[in-house]
Structures are given as C-alpha cells and as structure tokens.
Scaffold this motif. Structure first.
Motif, PDB file in Angstrom:
ATOM      1  N   ILE A 177       0.591   0.963 -10.297  1.00  0.00           N
ATOM      2  CA  ILE A 177      -0.916   0.934  -9.382  1.00  0.00           C
ATOM      3  C   ILE A 177      -1.131  -0.675 -10.374  1.00  0.00           C
ATOM      4  O   ILE A 177      -2.168  -1.454  -9.489  1.00  0.00           O
ATOM      5  CB  ILE A 177      -1.771   1.620  -9.710  1.00  0.00           C
ATOM      6  CG1 ILE A 177      -1.751   2.650  -8.309  1.00  0.00           C
ATOM      7  CG2 ILE A 177      -2.869   1.361  -8.818  1.00  0.00           C
ATOM      8  CD1 ILE A 177      -2.434   4.204  -9.076  1.00  0.00           C
ATOM      9  N   GLN A 178      -1.561  -0.536 -11.422  1.00  0.00           N
ATOM     10  CA  GLN A 178      -1.697  -2.005 -12.338  1.00  0.00           C
ATOM     11  C   GLN A 178      -0.915  -3.255 -12.092  1.00  0.00           C
ATOM     12  O   GLN A 178      -1.217  -4.114 -12.173  1.00  0.00           O
ATOM     13  CB  GLN A 178      -1.567  -1.621 -13.838  1.00  0.00           C
ATOM     14  CG  GLN A 178      -2.819  -0.391 -14.510  1.00  0.00           C
ATOM     15  CD  GLN A 178      -4.448  -1.131 -14.266  1.00  0.00           C
ATOM     16  OE1 GLN A 178      -4.175  -1.773 -13.567  1.00  0.00           O
ATOM     17  NE2 GLN A 178      -5.350  -0.233 -15.235  1.00  0.00           N
ATOM     18  N   ASP A 208       0.840  -1.370   0.229  1.00  0.00           N
ATOM     19  CA  ASP A 208       0.452  -0.037  -0.387  1.00  0.00           C
ATOM     20  C   ASP A 208       0.975   1.530   0.370  1.00  0.00           C
ATOM     21  O   ASP A 208       0.109   2.736  -0.380  1.00  0.00           O
ATOM     22  CB  ASP A 208      -0.801  -0.109   1.445  1.00  0.00           C
ATOM     23  CG  ASP A 208      -0.334  -0.337   2.274  1.00  0.00           C
ATOM     24  OD1 ASP A 208       0.901  -1.064   2.912  1.00  0.00           O
ATOM     25  OD2 ASP A 208      -0.208   0.501   3.723  1.00  0.00           O
ATOM     26  N   THR A 214      -0.602   7.079  -6.156  1.00  0.00           N
ATOM     27  CA  THR A 214      -1.818   7.967  -6.263  1.00  0.00           C
ATOM     28  C   THR A 214      -1.840   9.485  -5.872  1.00  0.00           C
ATOM     29  O   THR A 214      -2.328  10.054  -6.306  1.00  0.00           O
ATOM     30  CB  THR A 214      -3.315   6.858  -5.267  1.00  0.00           C
ATOM     31  OG1 THR A 214      -2.408   7.314  -3.887  1.00  0.00           O
ATOM     32  CG2 THR A 214      -3.513   6.073  -5.862  1.00  0.00           C
ATOM     33  N   HIS A 224      -1.985  -4.696  -8.341  1.00  0.00           N
ATOM     34  CA  HIS A 224      -3.020  -4.450  -7.708  1.00  0.00           C
ATOM     35  C   HIS A 224      -3.946  -6.439  -8.175  1.00  0.00           C
ATOM     36  O   HIS A 224      -4.636  -7.189  -7.668  1.00  0.00           O
ATOM     37  CB  HIS A 224      -4.577  -4.193  -8.780  1.00  0.00           C
ATOM     38  CG  HIS A 224      -4.766  -4.807 -10.315  1.00  0.00           C
ATOM     39  ND1 HIS A 224      -4.902  -5.061 -11.242  1.00  0.00           N
ATOM     40  CD2 HIS A 224      -6.157  -5.528 -10.185  1.00  0.00           C
ATOM     41  CE1 HIS A 224      -5.155  -5.701 -11.956  1.00  0.00           C
ATOM     42  NE2 HIS A 224      -5.971  -6.332 -11.169  1.00  0.00           N
ATOM     43  N   ASN A 225      -2.588  -7.387  -9.105  1.00  0.00           N
ATOM     44  CA  ASN A 225      -3.028  -8.562  -8.991  1.00  0.00           C
ATOM     45  C   ASN A 225      -1.889  -9.280  -8.804  1.00  0.00           C
ATOM     46  O   ASN A 225      -1.572 -10.433  -8.843  1.00  0.00           O
ATOM     47  CB  ASN A 225      -3.357  -8.736 -10.394  1.00  0.00           C
ATOM     48  CG  ASN A 225      -1.954  -7.987 -11.898  1.00  0.00           C
ATOM     49  OD1 ASN A 225      -1.236  -7.793 -11.365  1.00  0.00           O
ATOM     50  ND2 ASN A 225      -2.239  -8.504 -13.269  1.00  0.00           N
ATOM     51  N   LEU A 272       1.100   1.992  -3.213  1.00  0.00           N
ATOM     52  CA  LEU A 272      -0.126   3.025  -3.853  1.00  0.00           C
ATOM     53  C   LEU A 272      -0.470   3.756  -3.471  1.00  0.00           C
ATOM     54  O   LEU A 272      -0.959   4.491  -4.678  1.00  0.00           O
ATOM     55  CB  LEU A 272      -1.490   2.210  -3.132  1.00  0.00           C
ATOM     56  CG  LEU A 272      -1.599   0.325  -4.433  1.00  0.00           C
ATOM     57  CD1 LEU A 272      -3.033  -0.517  -3.339  1.00  0.00           C
ATOM     58  CD2 LEU A 272      -1.481   0.484  -5.681  1.00  0.00           C
TER      59      LEU A 272
END
Length: 502
Positions: free
Chosen positions: A313-314, A239, A246, A317-318, A242
C-alpha cells in the motif's frame, strides 16, 4: 576511496551498470522466475492463438510459434539464473523461443502487445490464485470454528469487556462471533478477486493498437471474468492492488485479535483450552511446560502478513498515475508473501481449533465468579417488579459491591440478605426461585434468546444457517476453480489445434 573514474570503470558506462544489475535487475529477475514464469507463457499462448484467429498471424506461423513456446515453457525455470545479456525474464525467454523458431518469427509474438499490459496481466493471474487459495484456507478455518461452536453451544463461559469479566455467554456464541468476522473477511477477499480477475491485455502500452485484435478472446482463454475496458486504466489503475492488500491485511488484523485471545485461554492460569500435542513444543530445559508455539507463530506470522500488505500500500500511494509495471516489480512480492503467510496462519489455526480440548467444567465454575450475572438482577427488578430501570441498576450495583466486600460470590448469598440490600434502596423483594435464576449463569444465558444472543437454541439456529451458507460458499469456490480449469483446457485445445495444423 575510489575516484569517480575508477567507479565508472568498475560499474560500467552502459546499461545495465553493475550496481543496477546487482541491486535491482537480479532481484527482479529472481522474483519473475519464482512467481511469473507459468503466467508469462499462458499469456504468450493465449495471445498467439488470438492473433491467428484474427488472421493477424498465418495459422502455420502461429503453429510454429506455439510449438516453440511449448518447448521453452517445459524448461525447469527454477534453474534459471540472471544473465546481464537480458534485461529481465521476458527478454531471456524471447531469446530462448528465437533459438527454437528463429528471431523473426519469435518477434511476432509481441505484435499488438506491450510489457505494460502483459506485466499487469501476469500480476493479476498470480494474485487471483493467491486469493483463491486464501479463500479456501479461510473456509477451512470456518469449518473448524462451526464444528467447535456446535459442540459448545451450551458450554457456559465468562465473556469480557475492557479485559474484565462482564457477563456469561457460551463458548459456542464466542466462536460463532469469530466465525462471522471470518466470513466477512471472505467476502472482502471475494471482492478483491472480482477486481483482480479482469484482463488488461490489449491495452498495449496505454492506447491499444491499430491491429484488429480481440481483447475479449484473450480474456476468455485466460479465464478472466471481464476486461479493464479503458486502456489507460488497464495499465495505470492500481486499485486492484490496494483492494488485494487491504483484504488480506484486514483478515490478518482480525485474526490477530482472536489468536491473542486463544493464546491467553491456553495459559495454565486460564485453562480454557488445551492445545493438542502435535501443536505444542516442550521446553528444552523445563520439561513440565507445554508451549503453544503453533498459536505463537500464527500471531507473529499474522503481523508479518499484515506488514507485507501495508508495504504494498505504501509503495502505491506515491506512484504517479500511469505505467506502474516497474513499481509493481518491487511491489508484487510483498503481496505474494502476505498471502502465503496468511494461508500458513489459517492452516495452523485450523489445526489448533479443530483438535483443541475445552475444560468445560473449569470455565463453567469461573462463570459463577465476579458477580457477572448481576445485570439480570436489574432486569428482573425493572421488568417484573416495576422498579425504574436506573434505580434497578443502582440496586444491582449496590448488591455487587456488598457481595464483593463480603468476599462472596452471588450464589453464596441467601435471598434474605439480597432482599435486605434491595429494600434499603427501593421497596421490592425477590422470591428464592427468582434469586436462584438471577445468580445462575446458565439461566442467564438461557434467557438471552433474542436474535443473535447466547441462548443455546439461538446459537444452534445461527450455526445451522451458517453451515448452509458455508456449504454454498465452498460450492462457489469450486465453481470458480472449475471455470479457470475449463479456460486452461480451452487454451490447451486451441494451442494444440494450431500446432497440429502447421
């Protein structure tokens, strides 16, 4: 076409295969070399100091190790090239240290440590510097915005909604609005910094170690403000990435909006601002053109910075919850490039805004067009003449339509004509003085003295408060930098003391 056996013969049958080497390891090595070298050695130094202080390493051993570490960290890392003998930069440098002090002693550097916690720590060290640099450049932009807002607190201009002329405001009020967004972006960056500036070291692979290490001492030596306490979280939680992504993405998206505004205002048709000569280029074929390339490049760089952040970010995410170091090898450069590009944008726009010239006369005249003070007619009728507000709004709309149909501006209309239009809808009338106040953009702005409004005195009040806040934010930044500098000095002192004692 090659057969399977021919491909295996050429690519190799043991790790690393030629394809893996050329398309992954070599690229990862170059990124580590370019971004992580100094941070890797800072962690080596702090870790060895802590091992000695905890009596896990003998002091003479620690001194010898650190002497070797100090020698190797002085090499010109920019000249390093990938070597297939080593999986990555870490193992190459471990080998270089072993050449200096012997393999057995060099191997002790890695006691109670994993490349998991070490990798995350390196990333955090690099990111915190990028964040502080971006905060510094954002504060610099804030200075320029406040400076221009102060100068133009009374410069009346047209404000737009839905891209259409809406109401009068002042350039100072407009620039202050941009400034306030920028400051919120700084707060988001500070939040990201606090999340990043936490030490994962001591987590080792994921479950800490049975050696009696001091996680807090390593944290202190590296200038981290706290530790990521749960050791699984320390190597698995992404995080902080992230939040870092962001924060810069939001900053660049916000910047892209007002940069687009400035580009429009720099056009000959708008003519609100004139970009200073150092930041324009003359056309190669049309010598009359002053191309505002500094703003154009800033706009595209802002988009690129936001895109780099979104890529990070992409990629997260997985990614399964667990060791994400290998993912971060590919991910981190996107964040570094995002922050580097964002800093370029802010420095360019700082220069443009600080040096731009404003055609106050032209934008003042434009504020007399398009019936943009008509809201004040409905306000005066409702406030001073007892006309129901919706009826007053209907009257204002009718007057604006009549004015536009006649091909005139509000200040071209005599009070008698205005009263005739008003009385056809509702029995009310204005004095000549009241009408002059309604059609005057400067008076419109003056009357908007509610907190946060464009009244010049109110704008100046807001600027004064923000100047003080900006000064305090600059002090906070300086204090953070001094804390990191003090940690560096403390680490240097601890290292030199052990080397001297060996």
């Amino acid at each position: 076409m090659k057969t399977r056996d021919e491909f295996i013969h050429e690519d190799g049958s043991s790790f690393p295969g030629k394809t893996y080497e050329e398309h992954l390891l070599r690229h990862v090595f170059n990124d580590q070399r370019d971004y992580l070298f100094a941070e890797m050695f800072a962690i080596h130094r702090a870790h060895v100091v802590m091992l000695a202080e905890q009596n896990i390493l003998a002091r003479d051993e620690a001194g010898t190790i650190l002497a070797g570490v100090e020698k190797v960290r002085q090499i010109d890392f920019r000249k390093l090239d990938y070597d297939p003998l080593y999986e990555d930069l870490f193992f190459m440098m471990e080998s270089r240290i072993a050449e200096e002090i012997g393999g057995d002693l060099a191997g002790k550097v890695h006691i109670a440590r994993s490349r998991n916690d070490m990798g995350v720590a390196m990333y955090r060290l690099v990111l915190r510097n990028h964040i502080l640099t971006l905060i510094q450049n954002t504060l610099l932009l804030g200075e320029a915005l406040l400076e221009q807002a102060k100068e133009h607190a009374g410069t009346v201009m047209t404000a737009y909604t839905h891209t259409q002329p809406a109401q009068p405001t002042t350039l100072g009020h407009y620039l202050l609005a941009i400034y306030d967004v920028v400051i919120r972006d700084i707060h988001r960056l500070w939040s990201a910094y606090e999340g990043v500036n936490r030490s994962p070291l001591g987590a080792a692979a994921l479950s800490t170690t049975s050696f009696p290490i001091s996680r807090d001492r390593v944290r202190e030596l590296l200038g981290f403000s706290s530790i990521v306490e749960n050791s699984y979280d320390a190597i698995a939680g992404g995080d902080y990435l992230l939040e870092t992504a962001t924060a810069v993405m939001t900053l660049m998206i916000n910047a892209g909006r007002w940069i687009q505004d400035l580009l429009l205002q720099a056009t000959r048709e708008f003519g609100v601002i004139r970009v200073a000569d150092p930041y324009v280029q003359i056309s190669s074929i049309m010598p009359q053109k002053r191309n505002p390339v500094s703003i154009e490049h800033s706009r595209s760089l802002a988009s690129s910075a936001a895109g780099e952040a979104m890529s990070a970010i992409q990629m997260i995410h997985n990614t399964p919850f667990g060791d994400i170091v290998d993912t971060e090898d590919d991910l981190q450069p996107h964040l570094y490039r995002s922050y580097e590009k964002a800093s370029r944008v802010l420095q360019l726009m700082h220069a443009v805004i600080r040096t731009m010239e404003v055609d106050a006369e032209k934008i003042g005249k434009r504020a007399n067009q398009s019936c943009i003070t008509i809201t004040e007619l409905s306000d005066v009728l409702a406030r001073d003449k007892g006309v129901p507000f919706r009826k007053a709004h209907q009257i204002a709309s009718a007057v604006a339509k009549e004015c536009t149909s006649a091909g005139k501006e509000l200040n071209d209309i005599e009070v008698e004509a205005a009263n005739a239009w008003i009385s056809s809808i509702y029995p009310a009338a204005l004095t000549e003085e009241e009408w002059k106040g309604i059609v005057c953009p400067r008076e419109f702005v003056k009357r908007r003295k509610i907190q946060g409004g464009p009244n010049p005195d109110e704008v100046k009040r807001m600027i004064a408060e923000r100047e003080e806040d900006l000064f305090n934010m600059e002090k906070t930044l300086q204090n953070k930098k001094e804390c990191l500098l003090q940690a560096d000095q403390s680490l240097d002192s601890a290292v030199q003391n052990l080397i001297a004692a060996k």
